[in-house]
Design an enzyme around this catalytic site. Structure first.
Site, short mmCIF file in Angstrom:
data_model
loop_
_atom_site.label_atom_id
_atom_site.label_comp_id
_atom_site.label_asym_id
_atom_site.label_seq_id
_atom_site.Cartn_x
_atom_site.Cartn_y
_atom_site.Cartn_z
N LYS A 1 2.90 4.95 1.80
CA LYS A 1 1.61 5.25 2.43
C LYS A 1 1.75 5.49 3.94
O LYS A 1 1.00 6.29 4.51
CB LYS A 1 0.61 4.14 2.14
CG LYS A 1 0.24 4.02 0.66
CD LYS A 1 -0.27 5.35 0.09
CE LYS A 1 -0.69 5.23 -1.36
NZ LYS A 1 -1.22 6.51 -1.92
N ASN B 1 -4.56 12.16 -4.80
CA ASN B 1 -4.91 10.75 -5.04
C ASN B 1 -3.93 10.03 -5.96
O ASN B 1 -3.89 8.80 -5.96
CB ASN B 1 -6.32 10.67 -5.63
CG ASN B 1 -6.72 9.25 -5.96
OD1 ASN B 1 -6.92 8.42 -5.08
ND2 ASN B 1 -6.81 8.94 -7.26
N TYR C 1 5.54 0.55 -1.71
CA TYR C 1 4.18 1.10 -1.66
C TYR C 1 3.70 1.34 -0.24
O TYR C 1 3.29 2.45 0.11
CB TYR C 1 3.22 0.19 -2.43
CG TYR C 1 1.80 0.70 -2.46
CD1 TYR C 1 1.47 1.83 -3.20
CD2 TYR C 1 0.79 0.06 -1.75
CE1 TYR C 1 0.17 2.32 -3.24
CE2 TYR C 1 -0.52 0.54 -1.78
CZ TYR C 1 -0.82 1.67 -2.52
OH TYR C 1 -2.11 2.15 -2.54
#
Length: 247
Positions: free
Chosen positions: A159, A90, A155
Site C-alpha cells: 500500500k 480495488n 500488505y
C-alpha cells in the site's frame, strides 16, 4: 454524478468494491465489475440486479496479474462502449504473518495483486484515456500505508507502493487530463470485520475518535467524489477515510 460514464471496478464482488459498484450505478454509470472467479462475479451481479433490475452492469474475471489479459478486457470494453472514463483499482489481499513465518510465495502473491495489478490495469486503460483526453483512476490504499502495522509487512509495503504509484502517475498523466488519486480506508465493516467477535470490534472502535468502524458505503462516497466532476482539479491525493484513527 456519473451519468453516461463507463467505469471498471476491480475487486468489485464484495465489501468496499461492491459498495463502489453500487454507488457508481446509483449515479448513472455503466460498470464493468471484475472479480477473481466467474461464480463470485455472477453472484454479485445477481445481488445488484435484485436490488435494481435496470442496473447497467456486466462482469469479468481476468487475471489482473497478466497484462495481456487486462489489455484484452480494456480493448473489449472500449470497443463496446467507445470510451473508458473511470478505473478503480480495488482488488487486493492481505496477510498478518510475522516476518519469521512469512513465505516468499505469500509476499509475491500480495505484491502481484496489490501493486502489479494496479500497474497492469492502469497501463491497459491509460492509452484510451489519453486518446479521449480525460479519465479518472482511483486506487485503493489503506490507513496502514501511512503508519504500517505490527505484523504482515507485505500488505502495508504494497500500500505504500500504491501511494507512490498514485502520486507519480498523477504527475505523469496530468498533461493528458487523467487524474490519479487513492482512497485510504481505515477499519471498515467488511466481511472480515463483520466476522470478528463483537468485543474485538468494540475494542477497534474504541481507538477511533469517531467511536465506530466505517461502513463500506461511506468509503464508496470518497470514490464517487474522486470519480466525479466535483474533483476535477484534484489529483495525486491520498484521501483517508478512517475516522481519524492512528494505528
Amino acid at each position: 454524478m456519473l451519468k453516461g460514464k463507463v467505469a471498471i471496478v476491480t475487486g468489485g464482488t464484495r465489501g468496499i468494491g461492491l459498495a463502489v459498484v453500487n454507488k457508481f450505478l446509483d449515479n448513472g454509470a455503466f460498470v464493468v465489475l471484475c472479480g477473481s472467479r466467474e461464480e463470485t462475479v455472477n453472484k454479485a451481479l445477481a445481488e445488484i440486479r435484485n436490488r435494481r433490475p435496470e442496473a447497467q452492469a456486466e462482469g469479468a474475471w481476468p487475471d489482473l496479474t497478466s497484462l495481456a489479459e487486462v489489455q484484452k478486457l480494456a480493448a473489449d470494453i472500449y470497443e463496446k462502449y467507445g470510451k473508458i472514463d473511470i478505473l478503480v483499482n480495488n482488488a487486493g489481499i492481505s496477510a498478518r504473518d510475522s516476518i519469521y513465518q512469512y513465505t516468499e510465495e505469500e509476499f509475491d502473491k500480495i505484491m502481484n495483486l496489490n501493486i502489479k495489478a494496479v500497474f497492469n490495469c492502469t497501463r491497459a486503460v491509460a492509452g484510451y484515456m489519453k486518446e479521449q483526453k480525460s479519465g479518472s483512476i482511483i486506487n485503493t490504499s489503506s490507513v496502514v500505508s501511512l503508519y504500517g502495522q505490527p505484523a504482515g509487512c507485505g500488505y502495508p509495503a504494497s500500500k505504500f507502493a500504491v501511494n507512490g504509484l498514485t502520486k507519480s502517475l498523477a504527475r505523469e498523466l496530468g498533461a493528458d487530463n487523467i487524474r490519479v488519486n487513492a482512497v485510504a480506508p481505515g477499519v471498515t465493516r467488511t466481511d472480515m470485520v463483520a466476522a470478528l467477535p463483537k468485543e474485538m470490534v468494540d475494542r477497534l472502535a474504541a481507538g477511533i475518535p469517531l467511536g465506530r468502524v466505517g461502513e463500506p458505503e461511506e468509503v464508496a462516497d470518497a470514490f464517487l467524489f474522486l470519480a466525479s466532476g466535483m474533483a476535477s482539479y484534484i489529483t495525486g491525493e491520498i484521501l483517508s477515510v478512517d475516522g481519524a484513527v492512528v494505528i
